[in-house]
Design an enzyme around this catalytic site. Structure first.
Site: not given
Length: 321
Positions: A100, A300
């Site tokens: 991320d 994610h």
């Protein structure tokens, strides 16, 4: 359990969870996480003959938390990573792995300090080179001007986003983690007007997917109740500063070995549309890409949702270096 050390990284003190002995691998987390997001990787990395060092990014957990928005510019965060690496392994370049926001931190540390970094891997966010314009301009055109909500536009407001997250830390984390994980149905990250708040329309699942247990969530909750969200959200308020700083490096490419791992249900990986060929995208900006892996059905939280698959890719790559 890892050993915890607080390292003077130059500008700030960074808490590090350290396990194993051997060449240094620095693991950099994203939002809203901590060193703990690498809990499934640290043991296998150590067993493979490396020192695994998972940091708390500044503003998180046990690391220093400067108040100023500009303290969270990419220039400072890359300096933190480089400072930790130099403190722990002063005589040899380090390997970096980021997820991320940790991926851009890793990519840009490698870009701006190539002599200090021997290899770099990114989870969730591919390296797409020095930006041609600030990301604020991109999401303003695609979302705000069309009266569509975008979480990074919401994060530009200093105060309200922190207050919303801190009012119910557990509820915020559950909804945020679930909304972009691979188990969430389409629409779990709702479409709404530009003036909405982040949590409006978000789902609090019952039960939560098995990849994050209640005990594991407890750890994250305790960390954010202590640290708050100002530092983590400040990262999103530096797009213009990051753009200006990186222009000095726009003629460079990543020359060291690189690796990319993403999930095909991860909006951060797919950007604003599904990437047809992530390897080709990366190779425009990285000359020694050793693999671009897309995990089917993965959302994610790459290394937490699919730890065994990530480790099966990451460990051989590390050994090959």
């Amino acid at each position: 359990m890892p050993e915890f050390r607080t390292i003077d990284a130059g500008e700030v003190r960074i808490r590090c969870a350290i396990e194993g002995q051997g060449p240094l691998v620095v693991l950099v987390h994203g939002f809203p996480e901590s060193w703990f997001s690498w809990r499934h990787q640290m043991g296998p990395i150590a067993e493979a003959g490396f020192t695994a060092c998972a940091i708390d990014v500044r503003g998180y957990g046990g690391s220093d938390k400067p108040h100023a928005v500009e303290a969270y510019a990419m220039e400072h965060l890359t300096a933190d990573v480089a400072g930790v690496a130099k403190a722990l392994q002063p005589d040899a370049p380090a390997i970096l792995v980021g997820h991320d926001w940790g991926a851009p931190i890793v990519w840009n540390t490698a870009l701006t300090r190539p002599e200090a970094i021997s290899a770099a891997a990114g989870l969730s966010v591919p390296y797409t080179g020095v930006p041609a314009r600030p990301f604020t301009e991109v999401f303003d055109a695609l979302f705000t001007q069309k009266n569509r909500f975008f979480y990074q536009a919401w994060f530009q407001k200093v105060g309200p986003p922190e207050a919303e997250a801190e009012a119910d830390v557990r509820g915020f984390l559950r909804k945020f983690y679930y909304g972009i994980c691979g188990d969430a149905p389409d629409g779990a990250w709702p479409q709404k007007a530009a003036d909405a708040t982040l949590l409006e329309g978000m789902i609090d699942p019952d039960p939560f997917p098995a990849w994050l247990t209640e005990n594991e969530l407890d750890y994250y909750v305790s960390e954010f109740r202590e640290s708050g969200f100002r530092g983590p959200i400040n990262r999103y308020r530096n797009h213009e500063r990051d753009f200006e700083w990186l222009q000095a490096f726009k003629d460079r490419r990543l020359e060291m070995p690189t690796l990319l791992i993403g999930g095909d249900r991860d909006p951060a990986f797919n950007g604003f549309g599904r990437i047809a060929d992530p390897a080709a995208l990366m190779r425009e900006h990285a000359t020694d890409l050793r693999g671009a892996h897309v995990l089917a059905g993965c959302g994610h939280w790459t290394q937490q949702e699919r730890p065994e698959e990530v480790n099966a890719i990451l460990i051989p790559w590390l050994k090959s270096l």
